[in-house]
Design an enzyme around this catalytic site. Structure first.
Site, mmCIF file in Angstrom:
data_model
loop_
_atom_site.group_PDB
_atom_site.id
_atom_site.type_symbol
_atom_site.label_atom_id
_atom_site.label_comp_id
_atom_site.label_asym_id
_atom_site.label_seq_id
_atom_site.Cartn_x
_atom_site.Cartn_y
_atom_site.Cartn_z
ATOM 1 N N PRO A 51 0.820 -1.212 0.000
ATOM 2 C CA PRO A 51 0.000 0.000 0.000
ATOM 3 C C PRO A 51 0.854 1.263 0.000
ATOM 4 C CG PRO A 51 -0.446 -1.373 1.934
ATOM 5 C CD PRO A 51 0.679 -1.986 1.218
ATOM 6 N N PRO A 52 0.270 2.380 -0.357
ATOM 7 C CA PRO A 52 1.041 3.623 -0.417
ATOM 8 C C PRO A 52 1.617 4.000 0.939
ATOM 9 C CG PRO A 52 -1.215 3.955 -1.196
ATOM 10 C CD PRO A 52 -1.118 2.560 -0.742
ATOM 11 N N GLY A 53 2.768 4.589 0.925
ATOM 12 C CA GLY A 53 3.345 5.113 2.156
ATOM 13 C C GLY A 53 3.998 4.094 3.050
ATOM 14 N N GLU A 57 -22.310 9.142 18.509
ATOM 15 C CA GLU A 57 -21.015 8.525 18.837
ATOM 16 C C GLU A 57 -21.138 7.618 20.059
ATOM 17 O OE1 GLU A 57 -18.671 8.529 16.850
ATOM 18 O OE2 GLU A 57 -19.228 10.171 15.532
ATOM 19 N N HIS A 73 -22.245 4.237 18.978
ATOM 20 C CA HIS A 73 -21.130 3.396 18.507
ATOM 21 C C HIS A 73 -20.377 2.823 19.693
ATOM 22 C CE1 HIS A 73 -21.486 4.322 14.312
ATOM 23 N NE2 HIS A 73 -21.245 5.611 14.447
ATOM 24 N N ASP A 125 -21.723 5.581 7.740
ATOM 25 C CA ASP A 125 -21.907 4.289 8.399
ATOM 26 C C ASP A 125 -22.725 3.366 7.509
ATOM 27 O OD1 ASP A 125 -20.652 5.426 10.528
ATOM 28 O OD2 ASP A 125 -22.506 5.894 11.603
HETATM 29 P P1 ADP Z 1 5.763 4.394 -0.883
HETATM 30 O O1 ADP Z 1 6.794 4.538 -1.925
HETATM 31 O O2 ADP Z 1 5.589 2.994 -0.386
HETATM 32 O O3 ADP Z 1 4.434 4.998 -1.221
HETATM 33 P P2 ADP Z 1 7.554 6.029 0.597
HETATM 34 O O4 ADP Z 1 8.731 5.152 0.516
HETATM 35 O O5 ADP Z 1 7.535 7.181 -0.316
HETATM 36 O O6 ADP Z 1 6.229 5.188 0.415
HETATM 37 O O7 ADP Z 1 7.388 6.498 2.105
HETATM 38 C C1 ADP Z 1 7.038 7.799 2.432
HETATM 39 C C2 ADP Z 1 7.677 8.224 3.729
HETATM 40 O O8 ADP Z 1 7.187 7.474 4.826
HETATM 41 C C3 ADP Z 1 9.164 7.999 3.753
HETATM 42 O O9 ADP Z 1 9.832 9.082 3.213
HETATM 43 C C4 ADP Z 1 9.457 7.842 5.241
HETATM 44 O O10 ADP Z 1 9.617 9.089 5.847
HETATM 45 C C5 ADP Z 1 8.198 7.221 5.774
HETATM 46 N N1 ADP Z 1 8.347 5.766 5.926
HETATM 47 C C6 ADP Z 1 7.604 4.832 5.288
HETATM 48 N N2 ADP Z 1 7.956 3.590 5.666
HETATM 49 C C7 ADP Z 1 8.966 3.735 6.541
HETATM 50 C C8 ADP Z 1 9.770 2.810 7.277
HETATM 51 N N3 ADP Z 1 9.606 1.491 7.180
HETATM 52 N N4 ADP Z 1 10.719 3.321 8.088
HETATM 53 C C9 ADP Z 1 10.901 4.644 8.190
HETATM 54 N N5 ADP Z 1 10.189 5.561 7.531
HETATM 55 C C10 ADP Z 1 9.217 5.134 6.722
HETATM 56 ZN ZN ZN Z 2 -21.363 7.010 12.857
#
Ligand code: ADP
Ligand code: ZN
Length: 684
Positions: free
Chosen positions: A245-247, A468, A471, A543
């Protein structure tokens, strides 16, 4: 300029394109000039002017100005006279009338000086009848006529040229190569990192992801000591795909590989291949591999490879994207083309493995897939530690507690929380960042900015509080629902009037009971409004959406309905976009069963909340008073949760963190927010 190697597919050579475009632009420009050119102006002699124009009284005005020691006079004819036949040569063209109502001058003549001009005019008009007005020239102070020419002709041309250059620059990658960038359009836009341009990211900056690190490290080792592997007859893999997944740190990991392996590293994004000109993508792929071969051993990293690697021919209904297909084909050809011993390894990242073309995934291309998941509890702690290191922290800040409060966060979000916390502390002029700042930062990342002055009427606030609380109560008393950790009715962001945060167990599989309980919990908000006010609001839209999606998934995808049976209509290959894979009767049955299911969930939730209405009211009133309640507040009001089921938070903070190693995943279906299992939810 370099010639683009062209063997099979001959792309239109960009140079050819450019030349013609230039010529077209210039021609077009002249055309415009002609089209809008001011009126036909004729040069005449003074005597002709006097006899035919001045004396009959046709002159509207005379404008005189100095030009090269002479006086040039422009003659404007009266509008009504212009229609007469003798002026048809100088009558304004219809086009110029479009441009401006002002027409003329129709004639010009020159005189040696203004004195002479005045004298001549005076003499000529001496014998006119008394009532005919005398014409006198207006003297204008015109600067160099060249300036006029420049403004009317050269300036637009220059502007057009400038815009054109800018466009070409940007398309050519803008690598600072000036106008020449136009001719580099077929070149790859890869950034090269080698010994000179060090990146200083190492594996130490990447927390967790141990398996992934080992895998990529092995690949680096292939490059460095190929003999070790080939001696045993093994083939070195050509590529690895980072999926997640992203990030989650895919890009970060790839950069770290570059930092660790002391080999050149080409980095680019899938969209860098895509351009509006046909053939450019393919030619960039060729160029990239050519460069890489020269630098071998080396690594090529393509981020977001789904931009070009999407399955071919799927949207052919819509006309498809031939350019992208050509680019992908070229990539496949190149990957087949370089021998395993060549020492070029391709790393690519994507979060959409499902859309990638099968041909990319088959062995011999991306032999290895390295999956990178959202971090689990321990992983999050490590990531927090990495990002906390550069911050000035108060004693109390504890990465363990933070990681327990951020289930479902990816690395990028954790990095964001740390940064937000620092900003929040700075705004309050603190010397160090404390736990409260992190709390605020987490809230902010989940729910958006706190809207202190968002005006909510007391009635609305009451509805939100009961919603809330509904929930919260449902989550507390349903055995398989995730217990709530925190509930807030501080308005945030654009839509969220309140939100509740849950701590899920990290798990892969969900039983029917768990799904049903989580549906009831999600329904809790609407039911609470119903039984308290006998009136419902739009606040439950989100919801209900989740409940509906989950109900359909249970019935038609997970085979959890008796009448529909153990069938799954999930179209994982995306083959039947335009027709249902079942009959109309089945469709009706599914709809009916979904309705029954949701009705049953509603009744059950209503029963539960009616039973616990005391608690509901207490919680809601407490919420109105304090705006934010934590698990401990709930425990105080409702007593201990009547189930053994400990939360991940308990397990972790109170020792016995055995579930820590299990990565957290979503349900195998793209359920929206995955009502029950996913972590943190903002709602209302
Ligand atoms: P992706 O390419 O998977 O979308 P990125 O590599 O661009 O994600 O990650 C974005 C930011 O999130 C990185 O620059 C870092 O700061 C942080 N990050 C993500 N995963 C880690 C990790 N395992 N350890 C440290 N920092 C992380
Ligand atoms: Zn709700």
């Amino acid at each position: 300029m370099k010639k683009i190697p062209s063997k099979k597919v001959t792309p239109v050579p960009p140079k050819f394109n450019m030349m013609w475009l230039w010529i077209l632009i210039i021609l077009g420009f002249f055309g415009l000039q002609y089209f809008f050119s001011s009126d036909n102006t004729e040069e005449i002699t003074y005597s002709k002017f006097e006899k035919e124009i001045l004396l009959p009284g046709d002159v509207e005005k005379l404008v005189a100005f100095k030009s090269n020691d002479l006086v040039e006079v422009e003659v404007y004819i009266k509008k009504d006279k212009l229609k007469e036949d003798r002026y048809k040569d100088v009558a304004p063209s219809p086009n110029s009338l479009l441009l401006s109502p002002e027409v003329g001058p129709q004639y010009t003549f020159t005189e040696p000086s203004d004195v002479i001009l005045n004298e001549k005019l005076k003499n000529s008009q001496a014998n006119l009848p008394e009532d005919q007005p005398r014409i006198e020239p207006h003297y204008e102070n015109r600067s160099n006529p060249w300036a006029g020419w420049f403004i009317s002709f050269m300036l637009p041309l220059l502007i057009i040229v400038a815009i054109w250059m800018l466009l070409m620059r940007r398309m050519g990658g803008g690598a600072g190569t000036g106008g020449g960038a136009i001719f580099n359009i077929g070149k790859s836009k890869a950034q090269l990192f080698d010994k000179e341009s060090q990146i200083n990211i190492t594996f130490n900056d990447v927390a967790g992801l141990e398996e992934a690190k080992t895998e990529v490290m092995e690949i680096v080792d292939f490059l460095k000591n190929p003999k070790k592997y080939t001696d045993l007859g093994g083939k070195i893999p050509k590529g690895a795909l980072l999926v997640g997944p992203p990030g989650t740190g895919k890009t970060l990991l790839a950069k770290a590989v570059a930092g660790e392996a002391q080999v050149p590293f080409f980095s680019l994004s899938g969209s860098d291949f895509v351009e509006m000109f046909v053939g450019v993508g393919a030619s960039r792929v060729r160029d990239l591999f050519k460069q890489a071969k020269e630098k071998a051993p080396c690594i090529i990293f393509i981020d977001e490879i789904d931009a070009i690697g999407r399955a071919r021919g799927k949207n052919s209904v819509m006309g498809g994207n031939d350019e992208r297909e050509n680019t992908l084909n070229q990539l496949l050809v190149e990957m087949d083309g370089f021998g395993t011993n060549l020492g070029v390894i391709l790393l690519a990242a994507t979060n959409r493995l499902d859309v990638l073309d099968q041909a990319l995934l088959r062995p011999g291309r991306f032999d290895r897939q390295i999956s990178i998941d959202k971090p689990d509890l321990i992983g999050r702690e490590h990531i927090f530690n990495v990002h906390l290191k550069p911050l000035k922290l108060a004693e109390e800040v504890d990465a363990k507690k933070l990681s327990a409060q951020t289930p479902g966060f990816a690395g990028a979000e954790i990095a964001n929380v740390c940064n937000e916390a620092a900003l929040i502390a700075a705004r309050k002029n603190k010397a160090s960042i404390n736990m409260q700042d992190f709390q605020d930062a987490i809230d902010r990342v989940i729910g958006g900015l706190e809207k202190k002055n968002k005006i909510i009427s007391p009635e609305e606030k009451k509805i939100v509080a009961y919603h809330e609380a509904g929930h919260a109560i449902a989550g507390w008393f349903l055995e398989f629902a995730d217990p709530l950790v925190k509930v807030s009715i501080v308005p945030r962001g654009v839509a969220a009037l309140g939100y509740a945060q849950y701590l899920p167990k990290e798990q892969f599989l969900y039983t029917t009971e768990q799904l049903l309980d989580s549906m009831c919990m999600t329904m809790g908000g609407r039911v609470a409004e119903d039984i308290t006010f006998s009136r419902i609001s739009t606040g439950a839209q989100n919801d209900l959406e989740r409940i509906t999606k989950l109900a359909y998934a249970m019935t038609a995808v997970y085979g959890m309905n008796d009448k529909v049976g153990n069938v799954s209509f999930r179209d994982s290959a995306g083959e039947t976009q335009f027709q249902k894979p079942y009959s109309d009767q089945t469709a009706e049955l599914i709809d009916q069963e979904v309705r029954n299911l949701i009705a049953a969930v509603y009744d059950r939730t209503k029963q539960l909340l009616l039973d616990k209405q005391d608690g509901l009211i207490k919680i809601a009133e407490k919420l109105l008073e304090k705006e934010i309640l934590f698990q401990s507040d709930l425990e105080e009001i409702l007593g201990k949760r009547p189930f053994e089921n400990r939360t991940a938070y308990d397990e972790f903070v109170n020792g016995g963190a055995d579930g820590g190693g299990v990565p957290q995943t979503d349900l195998p279906l793209d359920l929206p927010q995955d009502s029950n299992n996913n972590d943190t939810k903002s709602e209302e």
